[in-house]
Design an enzyme around this catalytic site. Structure first.
Site, PDB file in Angstrom:
ATOM      1  N   LYS A  79       0.767  -1.254   0.032  1.00 27.05           N
ATOM      2  CA  LYS A  79       0.204   0.230   0.005  1.00 27.05           C
ATOM      3  C   LYS A  79       0.910   1.224  -0.012  1.00 27.05           C
ATOM      4  CE  LYS A  79      -3.322   2.299   3.124  1.00 27.05           C
ATOM      5  NZ  LYS A  79      -2.593   3.284   3.567  1.00 27.05           N
ATOM      6  N   LYS A  97       7.767   0.730   1.690  1.00 26.18           N
ATOM      7  CA  LYS A  97       8.233   0.224   0.597  1.00 26.18           C
ATOM      8  C   LYS A  97       9.544   0.877   0.326  1.00 26.18           C
ATOM      9  CE  LYS A  97       5.227   0.842  -2.582  1.00 26.18           C
ATOM     10  NZ  LYS A  97       4.554   1.718  -1.573  1.00 26.18           N
ATOM     11  N   ASP A 145      -0.987  -0.434  -6.127  1.00 25.20           N
ATOM     12  CA  ASP A 145      -2.384  -0.173  -6.571  1.00 25.20           C
ATOM     13  C   ASP A 145      -2.316  -1.072  -7.849  1.00 25.20           C
ATOM     14  OD1 ASP A 145      -4.901   0.566  -7.402  1.00 25.20           O
ATOM     15  OD2 ASP A 145      -4.514   2.486  -7.800  1.00 25.20           O
TER      16      ASP A 145
END
Length: 261
Positions: A9, A14, A120
Site C-alpha cells: 500500500k 516500501k 495499486d
C-alpha cells in the site's frame, strides 16, 4: 540474477525497505540495482543522497539523458518517474520507463535487482512488472492495519492473475512494525491464509526517520543499531529464500473478519 518486486500500500514503507535491503545486500559484496516504479521518484533518494533525474525526464528531453546513477556502495539507481500531478497516467510512465531500461541493457551485470512498486494493482501500469515477467518473486510490505492487509490481499490477486502465464510468484511478507497498534499474530495469520510466510519484521525506530532526513539509509547512518541488523537479517533471508508459490487471496469479507478477530 535475483529479480525481486517489493509491493505494498502507498506510504507503507516500501521505499524505506527497498533502500535498506539494497544497502545490506551491497555490504555482502553483491552488485545491486534499485528501480523505483513510483511516480514520486523517491525510492533511491536515501542511496544517492539526492533526487535523481528520472527515465521519463530523459525520454521527454527534460534531462541530459542519463538514467542510471551510482549510490551507496555502488548500487545502481534508477527512477521511472511519472507525469505532473493531475496529468497523464503514472502506470503508462512505468511501462515506458521499463522499455527504455531494457533497451539500454542497464541491468545485465547485476546480481540482484529490487523493484519498488506502488501497490495499486488496479492500474495496469503498476502491475507491469508482474505481467511482463520483469521480476520472478514478490514480497509484500504490510503493517497489521486493516487497509494495509486489504491492499496486500489485492496484490495477491494480481499475482494469481499473472502467475498463470508467467513465472512470477509470491515469496513472502515483510512486516513493518511501525503501526500504532502492532499485531504480529494478525500478520502471521494473514500470511498463513494466503499461503505464504512472514520472512521478517522491521521494528519501529526513530533512527529510520532521522536517517531519511539526512538522505541516508539507517544501515549506512547507524550501522551498529539493532534496526540496521534487522535489515541485514531480512536481506539474508530473502537471498536464501526459495519458498515461492501462487497465493490464495481471501475475499474482502474474509479480510475484514480476520482483522476483527
Amino acid at each position: 540474477m535475483k529479480r525481486i518486486c517489493i509491493y505494498g500500500k502507498g506510504g507503507i514503507g516500501k521505499s524505506t525497505t527497498v533502500s535498506n535491503l539494497a544497502a545490506a545486500m551491497a555490504e555482502l559484496g553483491l552488485r545491486v540495482a534499485v528501480v523505483g516504479c513510483d511516480p514520486k521518484a523517491d525510492s533511491t533518494r536515501n542511496l544517492t543522497g539526492k533526487r535523481i533525474p528520472t527515465v521519463l525526464d530523459a525520454v521527454c528531453g527534460r534531462s541530459a539523458g542519463e538514467i542510471a546513477f551510482h549510490g551507496y556502495r555502488g548500487i545502481l539507481c534508477m527512477e521511472s518517474g511519472g507525469p505532473e500531478p493531475g496529468t497523464g497516467c503514472a502506470g503508462r510512465g512505468i511501462i515506458a520507463a521499463m522499455q527504455e531500461i531494457r533497451s539500454r541493457g542497464l541491468l545485465e551485470d547485476r546480481d540482484v535487482v529490487l523493484y519498488d512498486v506502488l501497490g495499486d494493482v488496479v492500474c495496469g501500469g503498476f502491475s507491469m512488472p508482474l505481467r511482463e515477467n520483469i521480476a520472478d518473486e514478490v514480497y509484500l510490505v504490510t503493517t497489521s492495519d486493516f487497509m494495509a492487509l486489504y491492499a496486500a490481499n489485492n496484490i495477491c490477486r494480481g499475482i494469481c492473475k499473472y502467475a498463470e502465464t508467467g513465472q512470477i510468484r509470491l515469496a513472502g511478507i515483510i512486516h513493518n512494525g511501525r503501526s500504532s497498534v502492532d499485531n504480529d499474530q494478525l500478520v502471521e495469520r494473514f500470511a498463513l491464509k494466503v499461503g505464504t510466510r512472514v520472512v521478517g519484521k522491521i521494528p519501529m525506530s526513530p533512527l529510520i526517520g532521522k536517517s531519511e532526513m539526512e538522505r541516508h539509509t539507517v544501515v549506512e547512518q547507524w550501522p551498529q543499531d539493532q534496526v540496521s541488523n534487522s535489515f541485514r537479517r531480512l536481506a539474508k533471508r530473502i537471498l536464501e529464500n526459495e519458498d515461492r508459490g501462487i497465493p490464495h487471496p481471501l475475499s474482502d469479507e474474509e479480510v475484514e473478519s480476520l482483522c476483527r478477530s
